[in-house]
Write an enzyme that holds these catalytic residues in place. Structure first.
Site, PDB file in Angstrom:
ATOM      1  N   ASP A 168      -0.927  -4.952   6.169  1.00 30.50           N
ATOM      2  CA  ASP A 168      -1.859  -5.770   5.237  1.00 30.50           C
ATOM      3  C   ASP A 168      -1.760  -5.794   3.869  1.00 30.50           C
ATOM      4  O   ASP A 168      -1.053  -4.947   3.229  1.00 30.50           O
ATOM      5  CB  ASP A 168      -3.388  -5.307   5.572  1.00 30.50           C
ATOM      6  CG  ASP A 168      -3.312  -3.706   4.838  1.00 30.50           C
ATOM      7  OD1 ASP A 168      -2.162  -2.841   5.016  1.00 30.50           O
ATOM      8  OD2 ASP A 168      -4.331  -3.151   4.226  1.00 30.50           O
ATOM      9  N   GLU A 169      -2.036  -6.927   3.503  1.00 37.36           N
ATOM     10  CA  GLU A 169      -1.968  -7.399   1.988  1.00 37.36           C
ATOM     11  C   GLU A 169      -0.577  -6.927   1.226  1.00 37.36           C
ATOM     12  O   GLU A 169      -0.800  -6.421   0.275  1.00 37.36           O
ATOM     13  CB  GLU A 169      -3.115  -6.389   1.340  1.00 37.36           C
ATOM     14  CG  GLU A 169      -4.573  -6.887   1.765  1.00 37.36           C
ATOM     15  CD  GLU A 169      -5.569  -5.784   1.134  1.00 37.36           C
ATOM     16  OE1 GLU A 169      -6.649  -6.418   0.867  1.00 37.36           O
ATOM     17  OE2 GLU A 169      -5.426  -4.489   1.169  1.00 37.36           O
ATOM     18  N   ALA A 170       0.419  -7.294   1.889  1.00 39.35           N
ATOM     19  CA  ALA A 170       1.560  -7.286   1.331  1.00 39.35           C
ATOM     20  C   ALA A 170       1.926  -8.058   0.265  1.00 39.35           C
ATOM     21  O   ALA A 170       3.015  -9.245   0.318  1.00 39.35           O
ATOM     22  CB  ALA A 170       2.482  -7.147   2.388  1.00 39.35           C
TER      23      ALA A 170
ATOM     24  N   HIS B 116       0.755  -1.254   0.233  1.00 37.91           N
ATOM     25  CA  HIS B 116       0.022  -0.005  -0.019  1.00 37.91           C
ATOM     26  C   HIS B 116       0.949   1.346   0.116  1.00 37.91           C
ATOM     27  O   HIS B 116       0.609   2.257   0.611  1.00 37.91           O
ATOM     28  CB  HIS B 116      -1.043  -0.072   1.303  1.00 37.91           C
ATOM     29  CG  HIS B 116      -2.032  -1.026   1.251  1.00 37.91           C
ATOM     30  ND1 HIS B 116      -3.342  -0.778   0.397  1.00 37.91           N
ATOM     31  CD2 HIS B 116      -2.062  -2.325   1.494  1.00 37.91           C
ATOM     32  CE1 HIS B 116      -3.785  -1.974   0.562  1.00 37.91           C
ATOM     33  NE2 HIS B 116      -3.291  -2.886   1.297  1.00 37.91           N
TER      34      HIS B 116
END
Ligand code: NGO
Length: 539
Positions: free
Chosen positions: A337-339, A274
């Site tokens: 998150d969401e790496a 992100h």
């Protein structure tokens, strides 16, 4: 005559209705002779204990004074009550209990109120709020506000009487952390919008506003050591809008505004994923040394800071140091998150190096629950955002001793649509009508996670589809107040059938405040209150 008095509020309410599809006509309601007095048990969030005194009432008059042992809370109460009552309500700061009027006292409360609770006693001549701290008094004031007729929220003089039911409330929060999150990255929201949301969450006794300050689409906080983050990274958002960022002075102002309402701001810089807004601002942060184009779509998981470049850590440390200096609260949120474009090994390498920077800056780490993969650090908080009730990274976080903040996406995500017909929002975690948001117990929601590990509840509002204050309000109301009750009230005081009636009675208050809310068919919305302002949809 009444109509003329109330027109400004009507106009304000109508203007505040925005893009979210409340395209109805409004008429002024007929005036009942006397407004019904609100019952002590009708407050949201439900108080821990209520003892009504039947037949007893207290009425504010032009002669009522406020004696307060906290100048700030006394002034806040007076500022709240003066516009609609038109009364002077002078605030004095002497100690001791007066024989009449309103008293806000920092002693004498029941021990059970703790550091954030309060005791409210209403007799015919005296209304007293007692607490151990100004925060407790402030929460008591929010209760008092709801015990007055909805027209108290008007900013122009309204007809009384301003009567409060007699009795006693002894109240305290279930959880120490009661939060809302606002994503100011996908769409940027200016200082005034954030302040209004702070006011809205304070009414329901939330005490944390988590600001998601960076993402692929925009970087929203000025950093002196890396100025292009704001000027370049802040110049975009989802779609083709201009974005924006907070200067340090603006951010400091927001922190102070929140603090005056007993709310702590938790800043988040999301990493290592992100991060496209940072990567587009500084070519050297990219593994290949080439800055990517700005990103204004809504995909996730494609960006990553360069885990094996030393400059990455200089960057992160300097950003976190500057953020810590702006933050009086305990927590810095590092995302995590969401790496999806970082390997598990690299993720751990990165987080294990970055987390100590937070501690060195005097703060405590928060992260989305994937942070459970990395080493525990003292006091760490993992924010659970899954749609199930178990997860390997969550389990690792719990086993390592993390505290858990509950934001299950299928219950607390305020950006999920209410129904298929909701014009705003997403659906990936499901549709979340009010009963779905309300109907779970934070203490027993996650099997295998001890109740003592739960720090609290937070309601995130992601802004991929939200552009305006009216959009924010439409998604937050009525679910934010519903989730506030999970965070504040004991489970034994909670029940959907009585809650929906209490919630419905909030609707007229929101109308007077000009809040754009979703009129869920699950809720029996109160008819607009007394004599006044209030407006009801006709078509
Ligand atoms: C996910 C994702 C965010 C999205 C959001 C939309 C988390 C923690 N990461 O939640 O980037 O904006 O869903 O609902």
């Amino acid at each position: 005559m009444e109509d003329a008095v109330h027109r400004p509020a009507l106009l304000a309410a109508a203007l505040a209705l925005g893009a979210a599809g409340v395209g109805v006509a409004w008429t002024v309601a007929a005036a009942p002779a006397v407004a019904a007095v609100v019952n002590l048990q009708d407050v949201v969030p439900a108080p821990a204990s209520v003892q009504p005194a039947s037949g007893v009432t207290f009425t504010l008059t032009a002669g009522t004074g406020i004696q307060s042992e906290s100048t700030d809370v006394g002034d806040a109460l007076a500022a709240l009550l003066r516009p609609a009552t038109g009364y002077p309500l002078p605030v004095t700061t002497g100690g001791g209990t007066p024989s009449s009027g309103i008293a806000l006292l920092l002693s004498g409360a029941d021990d059970s109120v703790g550091t954030e609770g309060y005791q409210l006693d209403v007799t015919a001549s005296l209304l007293t709020i007692r607490a151990q701290t100004p925060a407790g008094l402030y929460h008591g004031v929010q209760t008092l506000r709801q015990l007055l007729p909805p027209t108290i929220e008007a900013r122009t003089v309204q007809r009384g009487p301003w009567t409060v039911a007699g009795g006693r409330i002894i109240d305290r929060p279930r959880y120490a952390y009661r939060g809302a999150m606002l994503d100011v990255s996908r769409h940027f929201f200016g200082v005034d919008t954030v302040k209004r949301y702070i006011d809205e969450i304070a009414q329901y006794k939330l005490n944390v506003l988590h600001l998601h300050l960076s993402d692929d689409q925009g970087w929203r906080i000025a950093v002196d050591a890396w100025p292009r983050l704001a000027t370049v990274g802040g110049s975009t958002q989802v779609g083709d809008g201009a974005g924006g960022y907070y200067t340090k002075a603006q951010y400091t102002d927001l922190v102070a505004y929140a603090a005056a309402r007993h709310i702590t701001i938790v800043p988040e810089i999301d990493m290592p994923g992100h991060t496209n807004a940072a990567l587009t601002s500084y070519a050297e942060l990219n593994c290949d040394g080439v800055a990517p184009a700005p990103y204004t779509g809504t995909e996730v998981g494609f960006s990553s800071l360069c885990v094996h470049k030393e400059v990455t850590y200089t960057f992160v440390q300097q950003v976190l140091d500057e953020l810590a200096a702006l933050t009086p609260g305990a927590y810095l949120h590092v995302g995590g998150d969401e790496a999806h474009s970082t390997s598990d090994t690299d993720y751990r390498t990165f987080m294990n190096r970055v987390q100590p920077y937070v501690g060195a800056a005097g703060k405590t780490v928060m992260g989305w629950h994937q942070i459970g993969q990395a080493d525990h650090t003292a006091g760490r908080v993992a924010q659970f955002w899954g749609t199930g009730t178990s997860d390997a990274d969550l389990g690792a976080a719990v086993a390592k001793g993390d505290k858990i903040l509950l934001s299950p996406a299928n219950k607390t995500y305020l950006d999920m649509k209410y129904t298929d017909a909701t014009p705003l929002g997403l659906t990936w975690a499901g549709l979340i009508e009010v009963e779905t948001a309300y109907g779970w117990d934070p203490g027993s929601y996650l099997p295998g996670v001890p109740a003592a590990a739960i720090l609290g509840v937070e309601a995130p509002l992601w802004s991929e589809t939200l552009r305006t204050l009216a959009d924010i309000e439409f998604m937050a109301f009525p679910r934010m107040p519903a989730l506030a009750e999970l965070a504040w009230s004991p489970q034994s005081a909670r029940d959907w059938d009585t809650f929906k009636v209490r919630l419905g009675a909030q609707g007229p208050r929101w109308t007077v405040q000009g809040i754009n809310f979703y009129r869920s068919p699950q809720v029996p919305w109160g008819t607009p209150p007394s004599a006044s302002v209030v407006l009801h949809p006709t078509g």
